[in-house]
Write a protein that holds these residues in place. Structure first.
Motif, PDB file in Angstrom:
ATOM      1  N   VAL A 134      -2.622  -2.885  14.059  1.00 60.47           N
ATOM      2  CA  VAL A 134      -3.995  -2.427  14.243  1.00 60.47           C
ATOM      3  C   VAL A 134      -4.028  -0.925  14.534  1.00 60.47           C
ATOM      4  CG1 VAL A 134      -6.047  -2.600  15.708  1.00 60.47           C
ATOM      5  CG2 VAL A 134      -4.838  -4.671  15.033  1.00 60.47           C
ATOM      6  N   GLY A 135      -3.144  -0.481  15.423  1.00 54.37           N
ATOM      7  CA  GLY A 135      -3.090   0.939  15.749  1.00 54.37           C
ATOM      8  C   GLY A 135      -2.729   1.793  14.543  1.00 54.37           C
ATOM      9  N   THR A 136      -1.763   1.308  13.752  1.00 50.06           N
ATOM     10  CA  THR A 136      -1.371   2.039  12.540  1.00 50.06           C
ATOM     11  C   THR A 136      -2.535   2.137  11.571  1.00 50.06           C
ATOM     12  OG1 THR A 136       0.928   1.295  12.746  1.00 50.06           O
ATOM     13  CG2 THR A 136       0.217   2.074  10.579  1.00 50.06           C
ATOM     14  N   LEU A 137      -3.271   1.038  11.398  1.00 56.13           N
ATOM     15  CA  LEU A 137      -4.413   1.027  10.491  1.00 56.13           C
ATOM     16  C   LEU A 137      -5.483   2.024  10.938  1.00 56.13           C
ATOM     17  CD1 LEU A 137      -5.902  -0.204   8.071  1.00 56.13           C
ATOM     18  CD2 LEU A 137      -6.782  -1.974   9.619  1.00 56.13           C
ATOM     19  N   PRO A 186       0.810  -1.229   0.000  1.00 53.26           N
ATOM     20  CA  PRO A 186       0.000   0.000   0.000  1.00 53.26           C
ATOM     21  C   PRO A 186       0.838   1.271   0.000  1.00 53.26           C
ATOM     22  CG  PRO A 186      -0.907  -1.597   1.538  1.00 53.26           C
ATOM     23  CD  PRO A 186       0.425  -2.138   1.096  1.00 53.26           C
ATOM     24  N   LEU A 187       1.944   1.280   0.735  1.00 54.60           N
ATOM     25  CA  LEU A 187       2.803   2.467   0.781  1.00 54.60           C
ATOM     26  C   LEU A 187       3.459   2.721  -0.573  1.00 54.60           C
ATOM     27  CD1 LEU A 187       4.014   4.699   2.524  1.00 54.60           C
ATOM     28  CD2 LEU A 187       5.839   3.113   3.172  1.00 54.60           C
ATOM     29  N   VAL A 188       3.928   1.644  -1.214  1.00 54.41           N
ATOM     30  CA  VAL A 188       4.530   1.790  -2.545  1.00 54.41           C
ATOM     31  C   VAL A 188       3.481   2.267  -3.545  1.00 54.41           C
ATOM     32  CG1 VAL A 188       5.624   0.534  -4.452  1.00 54.41           C
ATOM     33  CG2 VAL A 188       6.313   0.065  -2.089  1.00 54.41           C
ATOM     34  N   ALA A 189       2.256   1.736  -3.426  1.00 55.27           N
ATOM     35  CA  ALA A 189       1.173   2.153  -4.330  1.00 55.27           C
ATOM     36  C   ALA A 189       0.842   3.629  -4.130  1.00 55.27           C
ATOM     37  CB  ALA A 189      -0.068   1.293  -4.089  1.00 55.27           C
ATOM     38  N   PHE A 190       0.844   4.089  -2.861  1.00 55.55           N
ATOM     39  CA  PHE A 190       0.610   5.510  -2.592  1.00 55.55           C
ATOM     40  C   PHE A 190       1.692   6.367  -3.242  1.00 55.55           C
ATOM     41  CE2 PHE A 190       1.929   9.132   0.051  1.00 55.55           C
ATOM     42  CZ  PHE A 190       0.813   9.935  -0.089  1.00 55.55           C
ATOM     43  N   ILE A 201      -6.303  12.347  -3.916  1.00 53.78           N
ATOM     44  CA  ILE A 201      -6.777  11.151  -4.602  1.00 53.78           C
ATOM     45  C   ILE A 201      -5.889   9.957  -4.261  1.00 53.78           C
ATOM     46  CG2 ILE A 201      -7.256  10.121  -6.857  1.00 53.78           C
ATOM     47  CD1 ILE A 201      -9.169  12.370  -6.022  1.00 53.78           C
ATOM     48  N   ALA A 202      -4.571  10.182  -4.234  1.00 53.17           N
ATOM     49  CA  ALA A 202      -3.650   9.105  -3.864  1.00 53.17           C
ATOM     50  C   ALA A 202      -3.899   8.653  -2.420  1.00 53.17           C
ATOM     51  CB  ALA A 202      -2.201   9.568  -4.029  1.00 53.17           C
ATOM     52  N   THR A 203      -4.191   9.604  -1.549  1.00 57.48           N
ATOM     53  CA  THR A 203      -4.507   9.269  -0.157  1.00 57.48           C
ATOM     54  C   THR A 203      -5.793   8.457  -0.077  1.00 57.48           C
ATOM     55  OG1 THR A 203      -3.436  11.302   0.623  1.00 57.48           O
ATOM     56  CG2 THR A 203      -4.989  10.238   2.124  1.00 57.48           C
ATOM     57  N   ALA A 204      -6.801   8.852  -0.858  1.00 60.93           N
ATOM     58  CA  ALA A 204      -8.075   8.132  -0.858  1.00 60.93           C
ATOM     59  C   ALA A 204      -7.896   6.694  -1.324  1.00 60.93           C
ATOM     60  CB  ALA A 204      -9.074   8.849  -1.762  1.00 60.93           C
ATOM     61  N   GLY A 205      -6.961   6.452  -2.237  1.00 62.19           N
ATOM     62  CA  GLY A 205      -6.695   5.090  -2.680  1.00 62.19           C
ATOM     63  C   GLY A 205      -5.879   4.299  -1.677  1.00 62.19           C
ATOM     64  N   PHE A 206      -5.038   4.988  -0.904  1.00 63.84           N
ATOM     65  CA  PHE A 206      -4.168   4.330   0.068  1.00 63.84           C
ATOM     66  C   PHE A 206      -4.968   3.699   1.207  1.00 63.84           C
ATOM     67  CE2 PHE A 206      -1.533   4.889   3.995  1.00 63.84           C
ATOM     68  CZ  PHE A 206      -0.559   3.937   3.700  1.00 63.84           C
ATOM     69  N   ILE A 207      -6.046   4.346   1.623  1.00 64.38           N
ATOM     70  CA  ILE A 207      -6.815   3.874   2.784  1.00 64.38           C
ATOM     71  C   ILE A 207      -7.395   2.484   2.554  1.00 64.38           C
ATOM     72  CG2 ILE A 207      -8.780   4.351   4.299  1.00 64.38           C
ATOM     73  CD1 ILE A 207      -8.259   7.355   3.706  1.00 64.38           C
ATOM     74  N   PRO A 208      -8.187   2.240   1.484  1.00 67.77           N
ATOM     75  CA  PRO A 208      -8.724   0.892   1.289  1.00 67.77           C
ATOM     76  C   PRO A 208      -7.644  -0.147   1.041  1.00 67.77           C
ATOM     77  CG  PRO A 208      -9.211   2.286  -0.603  1.00 67.77           C
ATOM     78  CD  PRO A 208      -8.699   3.185   0.473  1.00 67.77           C
ATOM     79  N   LEU A 209      -6.523   0.252   0.420  1.00 72.30           N
ATOM     80  CA  LEU A 209      -5.428  -0.698   0.230  1.00 72.30           C
ATOM     81  C   LEU A 209      -4.845  -1.145   1.570  1.00 72.30           C
ATOM     82  CD1 LEU A 209      -3.452   0.730  -2.836  1.00 72.30           C
ATOM     83  CD2 LEU A 209      -4.796  -1.378  -2.732  1.00 72.30           C
ATOM     84  N   MET A 210      -4.717  -0.213   2.513  1.00 75.34           N
ATOM     85  CA  MET A 210      -4.229  -0.564   3.847  1.00 75.34           C
ATOM     86  C   MET A 210      -5.192  -1.513   4.544  1.00 75.34           C
ATOM     87  SD  MET A 210      -1.321   0.413   5.192  1.00 75.34           S
ATOM     88  CE  MET A 210      -1.699   0.470   6.951  1.00 75.34           C
ATOM     89  N   ILE A 211      -6.483  -1.235   4.422  1.00 72.91           N
ATOM     90  CA  ILE A 211      -7.489  -2.103   5.048  1.00 72.91           C
ATOM     91  C   ILE A 211      -7.433  -3.501   4.453  1.00 72.91           C
ATOM     92  CG2 ILE A 211      -9.962  -2.470   5.371  1.00 72.91           C
ATOM     93  CD1 ILE A 211     -10.288   0.594   5.376  1.00 72.91           C
ATOM     94  N   LEU A 212      -7.391  -3.585   3.129  1.00 72.00           N
ATOM     95  CA  LEU A 212      -7.377  -4.885   2.462  1.00 72.00           C
ATOM     96  C   LEU A 212      -6.104  -5.669   2.767  1.00 72.00           C
ATOM     97  CD1 LEU A 212      -8.855  -3.895  -1.033  1.00 72.00           C
ATOM     98  CD2 LEU A 212      -9.961  -5.261   0.754  1.00 72.00           C
ATOM     99  N   SER A 213      -4.962  -4.992   2.783  1.00 74.37           N
ATOM    100  CA  SER A 213      -3.714  -5.700   3.066  1.00 74.37           C
ATOM    101  C   SER A 213      -3.684  -6.204   4.511  1.00 74.37           C
ATOM    102  CB  SER A 213      -2.513  -4.796   2.794  1.00 74.37           C
ATOM    103  OG  SER A 213      -2.477  -3.705   3.699  1.00 74.37           O
TER     104      SER A 213
END
Length: 204
Positions: A74-77, A18-22, A46-58
């Motif tokens: 969990v805290g980071t998420l 997710p971080l690399v994708a952001f 927009i990049a931030t908006a995409g990063f959030i669901p990627l973090m959740i899914l990963s």
């Protein structure tokens, strides 16, 4: 509980993907402007908006595959969802840029509370990964506590005084490399306070 073992490459991809994708999304969209619902959004948002669901899914994938997810993950998420969501909701990137500061202050603060009580909360979180004597845990915890606070201050200085692109590079590479370098410099602590093999086997 350490959880079920999975392929190390897959684990690394889920943790850092997710971080690399952001980072890639930011480089791609940084000069673009998007109109959504009559409001203009910069590429950073927009990049931030995409990063959030990627973090959740990963995170869900890690939990599904290993049966375990650490309290730190969990805290980071939670912080990513909260501050990333605020940035998107208010169309203000400052919330997301403050996210590492808040995270490291909370982590440093938690370790500091444990130290004031004569305990190592780091040992609770990482005992299975790095079996050490109690004295070693206290030394490592104290140093990491100071290090987290230093990272929080550094993040504030970078995002407030340098360019947005510099901060993105700092977040993507600088913070990860700093954590890696910190643990590499603690090799003498690991060697000096490592538990004897017999005690490790007994703990397992």
């Amino acid at each position: 509980m350490a959880g079920k073992p999975i392929n190390p490459t897959l684990k690394l991809a889920l943790e850092y993907g997710p971080l690399v994708a952001f980072f890639a999304g930011y480089l791609w969209l940084r000069d673009e402007m998007f109109v959504i619902g009559g409001e203009e959004y910069r590429g950073f948002i927009i990049a931030t908006a995409g990063f959030i669901p990627l973090m959740i899914l990963s995170s869900l994938a890690l939990w599904r595959l290993t049966g375990h997810i650490s309290k730190m993950q969990v805290g980071t998420l939670i912080i990513v969802v909260l501050f990333g969501g605020l940035s998107v909701w208010f169309n203000d990137e400052r919330f997301f840029k403050m996210k590492p500061t808040i995270l490291y202050v909370l982590l440093g603060g938690a370790l500091a509370i444990g130290l004031m009580r004569g305990e190592s909360y780091l040992k609770v979180a990482m005992d299975e990964l790095m079996p050490l004597q109690d004295a070693g845990w206290m030394i490592l915890t104290r140093r990491l506590c100071y290090f987290f606070f230093a990272l929080a201050v550094t993040n504030e200085l970078v995002w407030r005084s340098l360019s947005e692109e510099t901060w993105v590079y700092f977040k993507t590479f600088g913070l990860s490399l700093a954590m890696f370098a910190f643990f590499m410099t603690q090799a003498r602590v690991f060697q000096a306070y490592a538990l004897p093999d017999a005690e490790v086997d007994e703990a397992e």
